[in-house]
Design a protein around this motif. Structure first.
Motif, PDB file in Angstrom:
ATOM      1  N   ASP A   1      -7.738  13.562  -9.361  1.00  0.00           N
ATOM      2  CA  ASP A   1      -8.368  13.130  -8.118  1.00  0.00           C
ATOM      3  C   ASP A   1      -8.211  14.242  -7.103  1.00  0.00           C
ATOM      4  O   ASP A   1      -7.086  14.586  -6.750  1.00  0.00           O
ATOM      5  CB  ASP A   1      -7.724  11.825  -7.624  1.00  0.00           C
TER       6      ASP A   1
ATOM      7  N   GLY B   1      -9.142   5.312  -8.655  1.00  0.00           N
ATOM      8  CA  GLY B   1      -8.600   6.598  -8.230  1.00  0.00           C
ATOM      9  C   GLY B   1      -7.105   6.492  -8.010  1.00  0.00           C
ATOM     10  O   GLY B   1      -6.485   5.495  -8.369  1.00  0.00           O
ATOM     11  N   PHE B   2      -6.526   7.496  -7.416  1.00  0.00           N
ATOM     12  CA  PHE B   2      -5.075   7.549  -7.249  1.00  0.00           C
ATOM     13  C   PHE B   2      -4.675   7.760  -5.791  1.00  0.00           C
ATOM     14  O   PHE B   2      -3.550   8.110  -5.508  1.00  0.00           O
ATOM     15  CB  PHE B   2      -4.506   8.671  -8.114  1.00  0.00           C
ATOM     16  N   LYS B   3      -5.619   7.512  -4.909  1.00  0.00           N
ATOM     17  CA  LYS B   3      -5.371   7.779  -3.505  1.00  0.00           C
ATOM     18  C   LYS B   3      -4.427   6.741  -2.911  1.00  0.00           C
ATOM     19  O   LYS B   3      -4.557   5.551  -3.181  1.00  0.00           O
ATOM     20  CB  LYS B   3      -6.696   7.762  -2.748  1.00  0.00           C
ATOM     21  N   THR B   4      -3.462   7.199  -2.133  1.00  0.00           N
ATOM     22  CA  THR B   4      -2.634   6.323  -1.304  1.00  0.00           C
ATOM     23  C   THR B   4      -2.977   6.627   0.137  1.00  0.00           C
ATOM     24  O   THR B   4      -2.980   7.788   0.541  1.00  0.00           O
ATOM     25  CB  THR B   4      -1.135   6.551  -1.563  1.00  0.00           C
TER      26      THR B   4
ATOM     27  N   SER C   1      -2.462   1.437  -1.642  1.00  0.00           N
ATOM     28  CA  SER C   1      -3.047   2.106  -2.803  1.00  0.00           C
ATOM     29  C   SER C   1      -4.032   1.134  -3.435  1.00  0.00           C
ATOM     30  O   SER C   1      -3.635   0.184  -4.117  1.00  0.00           O
ATOM     31  CB  SER C   1      -1.939   2.476  -3.792  1.00  0.00           C
ATOM     32  N   PRO C   2      -5.337   1.338  -3.166  1.00  0.00           N
ATOM     33  CA  PRO C   2      -6.329   0.395  -3.673  1.00  0.00           C
ATOM     34  C   PRO C   2      -6.605   0.591  -5.158  1.00  0.00           C
ATOM     35  O   PRO C   2      -6.527   1.710  -5.665  1.00  0.00           O
ATOM     36  CB  PRO C   2      -7.591   0.719  -2.860  1.00  0.00           C
ATOM     37  N   TYR C   3      -6.952  -0.502  -5.828  1.00  0.00           N
ATOM     38  CA  TYR C   3      -7.335  -0.431  -7.234  1.00  0.00           C
ATOM     39  C   TYR C   3      -8.801  -0.035  -7.330  1.00  0.00           C
ATOM     40  O   TYR C   3      -9.669  -0.862  -7.591  1.00  0.00           O
ATOM     41  CB  TYR C   3      -7.132  -1.784  -7.924  1.00  0.00           C
TER      42      TYR C   3
ATOM     43  N   GLN D   1       0.046   3.428 -10.372  1.00  0.00           N
ATOM     44  CA  GLN D   1      -0.107   3.428  -8.914  1.00  0.00           C
ATOM     45  C   GLN D   1       0.998   2.653  -8.213  1.00  0.00           C
ATOM     46  O   GLN D   1       1.187   2.804  -7.013  1.00  0.00           O
ATOM     47  CB  GLN D   1      -1.444   2.790  -8.539  1.00  0.00           C
TER      48      GLN D   1
ATOM     49  N   ASN E   1      -2.066  -2.223  -3.884  1.00  0.00           N
ATOM     50  CA  ASN E   1      -0.610  -2.112  -3.869  1.00  0.00           C
ATOM     51  C   ASN E   1      -0.236  -1.746  -2.442  1.00  0.00           C
ATOM     52  O   ASN E   1      -0.932  -0.950  -1.799  1.00  0.00           O
ATOM     53  CB  ASN E   1      -0.130  -0.995  -4.802  1.00  0.00           C
TER      54      ASN E   1
ATOM     55  N   PHE F   1      -3.995  11.895   2.044  1.00  0.00           N
ATOM     56  CA  PHE F   1      -4.102  12.289   0.645  1.00  0.00           C
ATOM     57  C   PHE F   1      -5.026  13.492   0.463  1.00  0.00           C
ATOM     58  O   PHE F   1      -6.126  13.536   1.024  1.00  0.00           O
ATOM     59  CB  PHE F   1      -4.641  11.098  -0.164  1.00  0.00           C
TER      60      PHE F   1
ATOM     61  N   PHE G   1      -2.176   6.176   4.104  1.00  0.00           N
ATOM     62  CA  PHE G   1      -1.078   5.892   5.027  1.00  0.00           C
ATOM     63  C   PHE G   1      -1.607   5.567   6.416  1.00  0.00           C
ATOM     64  O   PHE G   1      -2.639   6.100   6.852  1.00  0.00           O
ATOM     65  CB  PHE G   1      -0.156   7.116   5.147  1.00  0.00           C
ATOM     66  N   GLY G   2      -0.862   4.700   7.114  1.00  0.00           N
ATOM     67  CA  GLY G   2      -1.119   4.501   8.521  1.00  0.00           C
ATOM     68  C   GLY G   2      -0.549   5.654   9.332  1.00  0.00           C
ATOM     69  O   GLY G   2       0.115   6.550   8.787  1.00  0.00           O
TER      70      GLY G   2
ATOM     71  N   PHE H   1       3.046  -5.637  -5.106  1.00  0.00           N
ATOM     72  CA  PHE H   1       1.797  -5.533  -5.850  1.00  0.00           C
ATOM     73  C   PHE H   1       1.340  -6.876  -6.412  1.00  0.00           C
ATOM     74  O   PHE H   1       0.165  -7.037  -6.693  1.00  0.00           O
ATOM     75  CB  PHE H   1       1.874  -4.483  -6.953  1.00  0.00           C
ATOM     76  N   SER H   2       2.231  -7.843  -6.551  1.00  0.00           N
ATOM     77  CA  SER H   2       1.804  -9.171  -7.009  1.00  0.00           C
ATOM     78  C   SER H   2       2.974 -10.129  -6.856  1.00  0.00           C
ATOM     79  O   SER H   2       4.103  -9.724  -6.572  1.00  0.00           O
ATOM     80  CB  SER H   2       1.341  -9.139  -8.467  1.00  0.00           C
TER      81      SER H   2
ATOM     82  N   LYS I   1       7.941  -2.416  -1.526  1.00  0.00           N
ATOM     83  CA  LYS I   1       6.570  -2.399  -2.031  1.00  0.00           C
ATOM     84  C   LYS I   1       6.186  -3.777  -2.532  1.00  0.00           C
ATOM     85  O   LYS I   1       7.046  -4.593  -2.881  1.00  0.00           O
ATOM     86  CB  LYS I   1       6.405  -1.364  -3.146  1.00  0.00           C
TER      87      LYS I   1
ATOM     88  N   PHE J   1       2.867  -0.663   0.456  1.00  0.00           N
ATOM     89  CA  PHE J   1       4.159   0.005   0.574  1.00  0.00           C
ATOM     90  C   PHE J   1       4.537   0.151   2.047  1.00  0.00           C
ATOM     91  O   PHE J   1       3.677   0.269   2.916  1.00  0.00           O
ATOM     92  CB  PHE J   1       4.098   1.425  -0.018  1.00  0.00           C
TER      93      PHE J   1
END
Lengths: 114, 115
Positions: B56, A99-102, A94-96, B100, A32, B45, A104-105, A51-52, A49, A34
């Motif tokens: 997480d 996990g739930f990590k986002t 936000s990779p699939y 997400q 995903n 994060f 950022f640059g 995502f598809s 954002k 953003f």
């Protein structure tokens, strides 16, 4: 490790100039994507954002971004910037991975001269 | 309605002190994130909660960092025995569901300075 690269740390433009901010990410799977913006004195807020679907995404205030999967890129564009676009812009992924990590640059500071 | 709020907005601690940072998410938001933002960098994060469950915590830099959200609303990030490298802005964000793809709503952050 997963990472997000924003090519320009500082950009200065005159009003009505066109804007393109680069963003590349390093992750081979589904993501995903953003763009967040932080105006002076304000909180981070979502600009757009993806995502598809259609890889050209339109966001608020005339911004758009294009997802190019083969280039792992999600560049932000605006045809004609305004003084009020002065802000810091962050690309985030936000990779699939389960996990739930986002991620950022580092951000790009845009200053628009009136 | 009210957005995400954080307190205190500024915190100065002496090296070795413990600090507690509070986040009040938007009411009803399921997801809560903590980020650390060093000067000139993007948010990094730290940890994620879905209601009261910490799903997480892969981003917590050391066992000195601890977060909780006991009732699924307010969250506290605690840093024990603070070090100078902990100086940063700590951001909290919440989102509506556990998806997400949801937009994250950010608070104003707590600027921590460790002397």
């Amino acid at each position: 490790a997963q990472s997000v690269s924003q090519h320009n740390h500082h950009v200065i433009l005159s009003e009505a100039a066109s804007l393109e901010l680069g963003c590349n990410y390093s992750y081979g799977g589904t993501v995903n994507l953003f763009w967040y913006v932080q105006y002076p004195g304000q909180h981070l807020q979502l600009l757009l954002k993806y995502f598809s679907g259609d890889p050209l995404v339109k966001g608020i205030k005339g911004f758009e971004a294009e997802f190019i999967k083969s280039k792992f890129s999600f560049n932000l564009r605006k045809p004609s910037v305004q003084w009020s676009d002065t802000a810091e812009y962050f690309c985030a992924v936000s990779p699939y991975t389960g996990g739930f990590k986002t991620i950022f640059g580092a951000g790009t500071r845009l200053f628009v001269k009136a | 309605g009210a957005g995400v709020s954080q307190s205190p907005r500024y915190k100065v601690a002496k090296r070795g002190q413990d600090v507690a940072l509070r986040c009040d998410p938007i009411s009803g938001h399921v997801s809560l994130f903590w980020y650390q933002q060093a000067l000139g960098q993007g948010p990094e994060f730290l940890t994620y909660f879905q209601n009261e469950a910490q799903l997480d915590k892969s981003g917590l830099p050391s066992d000195r960092f601890f977060a909780e959200r006991p009732e699924g609303s307010v969250s506290t990030l605690k840093i024990q025995r603070t070090q100078q490298e902990d100086s940063a802005v700590y951001l909290c964000a919440s989102s509506w569901s556990g998806n997400q793809r949801d937009e994250q709503f950010f608070g104003p952050g707590t600027r921590l300075t460790v002397l």
